[in-house]
Scaffold this motif. Structure first.
Motif, mmCIF file in Angstrom:
data_model
loop_
_atom_site.group_PDB
_atom_site.id
_atom_site.type_symbol
_atom_site.label_atom_id
_atom_site.label_comp_id
_atom_site.label_asym_id
_atom_site.label_seq_id
_atom_site.Cartn_x
_atom_site.Cartn_y
_atom_site.Cartn_z
ATOM 1 N N LYS A 255 0.166 95.828 14.473
ATOM 2 C CA LYS A 255 -0.685 96.019 15.692
ATOM 3 C C LYS A 255 -0.397 97.401 16.065
ATOM 4 O O LYS A 255 0.755 97.653 16.808
ATOM 5 N N PHE B 217 -5.675 86.512 12.935
ATOM 6 C CA PHE B 217 -5.646 87.680 13.889
ATOM 7 C C PHE B 217 -5.163 87.250 15.286
ATOM 8 O O PHE B 217 -5.533 85.900 15.335
ATOM 9 N N GLU B 218 -4.793 88.009 16.269
ATOM 10 C CA GLU B 218 -4.308 87.780 17.571
ATOM 11 C C GLU B 218 -5.008 88.545 18.337
ATOM 12 O O GLU B 218 -5.358 89.915 18.023
ATOM 13 N N PHE B 219 -5.455 88.324 19.680
ATOM 14 C CA PHE B 219 -6.090 89.305 20.546
ATOM 15 C C PHE B 219 -5.110 89.264 21.706
ATOM 16 O O PHE B 219 -4.572 88.137 22.174
ATOM 17 N N GLY B 220 -4.785 90.384 22.100
ATOM 18 C CA GLY B 220 -3.889 90.608 23.294
ATOM 19 C C GLY B 220 -3.335 92.194 23.253
ATOM 20 O O GLY B 220 -3.482 92.583 22.206
ATOM 21 N N ARG C 144 3.566 90.934 12.074
ATOM 22 C CA ARG C 144 2.691 91.204 12.892
ATOM 23 C C ARG C 144 2.357 92.712 12.996
ATOM 24 O O ARG C 144 2.927 93.584 13.051
ATOM 25 N N PHE D 136 -3.868 98.621 21.128
ATOM 26 C CA PHE D 136 -5.149 98.060 20.426
ATOM 27 C C PHE D 136 -4.985 96.646 20.640
ATOM 28 O O PHE D 136 -4.080 96.037 20.553
ATOM 29 N N PRO D 137 -6.228 96.036 21.209
ATOM 30 C CA PRO D 137 -5.982 94.717 21.562
ATOM 31 C C PRO D 137 -5.959 93.813 20.236
ATOM 32 O O PRO D 137 -5.823 92.481 20.597
ATOM 33 N N LEU D 138 -6.219 94.066 19.176
ATOM 34 C CA LEU D 138 -6.308 93.096 18.018
ATOM 35 C C LEU D 138 -5.083 93.552 16.923
ATOM 36 O O LEU D 138 -4.709 94.460 16.646
ATOM 37 N N ALA D 139 -4.484 92.239 16.666
ATOM 38 C CA ALA D 139 -3.370 92.343 15.755
ATOM 39 C C ALA D 139 -3.821 91.538 14.373
ATOM 40 O O ALA D 139 -4.330 90.427 14.637
ATOM 41 N N PHE D 140 -2.869 91.723 13.226
ATOM 42 C CA PHE D 140 -2.973 91.169 12.177
ATOM 43 C C PHE D 140 -1.769 90.383 11.966
ATOM 44 O O PHE D 140 -0.720 91.000 12.159
ATOM 45 N N LYS D 141 -1.721 89.236 11.521
ATOM 46 C CA LYS D 141 -0.483 88.418 11.410
ATOM 47 C C LYS D 141 -0.515 87.482 9.997
ATOM 48 O O LYS D 141 -1.489 87.128 9.644
#
Length: 163
Positions: free
Chosen positions: A123, A158-161, A121, A127-132
């Motif tokens: 991130k 993508f993940e948001f959090g 992951r 920053f609220p967006l992550a690439f996975k």
């Protein structure tokens, strides 16, 4: 002292060719035809995911975090009705019209099994967006002959959090 465990529920669908054998009902068993059959796979699984501390980079404020996971899976495999599937099983158009074409796709196979996964992951902090990206290996037993018992899927998203 208790490691953080993330739970992930995922739904997926995929289209692939699997090697299998088909024959019309009125032919002898010796007339089996081995072929690559178009199959649709749909499923759901639940994963318990653990962050692996030694796979985090940079060490102080990690931007890239590695993780492992496992959990139960349920998958449904079914042949896709296509022109090729029908022409391989019917010699004439009359035979196809009088036969029940839906019999060709009634071989839906529902399986329970489990999966293991390995992923990373990316991130940036705050920053609220992550690439996975992850690889998931599925393990099933007693699958129908035309469907795979074990297979691997590569996934990206993508993940948001904030965490």
């Amino acid at each position: 002292m208790i490691p953080m465990v993330n739970l992930q529920i995922s739904l997926e669908a995929a289209f692939a060719n699997y090697t299998g054998e088909l024959h019309p009902a009125d032919q002898e068993i010796d007339d089996l035809k081995s072929d690559n059959l178009p199959y649709l796979r749909a499923g759901a699984d639940v994963s318990a995911i653990f962050n692996v501390p030694f796979l985090a980079f940079p060490p102080i404020t990690p931007v890239v975090k590695g993780y492992i996971g496992a959990g139960p899976s349920a998958q449904m495999f079914g042949p896709v009705l296509s022109g090729e599937l029908a022409t391989d099983n019917y010699d004439t158009s009359t035979e196809a019209l009088t036969g029940d074409v839906t019999d060709l796709v009634d071989d839906t196979d529902f399986r329970f099994g489990f999966h293991v996964l390995l992923g990373a992951r990316i991130k940036p902090p705050a920053f609220p967006l992550a690439f996975k990206v992850q690889g998931k290996y599925y393990i099933f037993s007693d699958a129908a002959e035309a469907t795979p018992q074990n297979f691997m899927v590569l996934q990206a998203g993508f993940e948001f959090g904030l965490f």
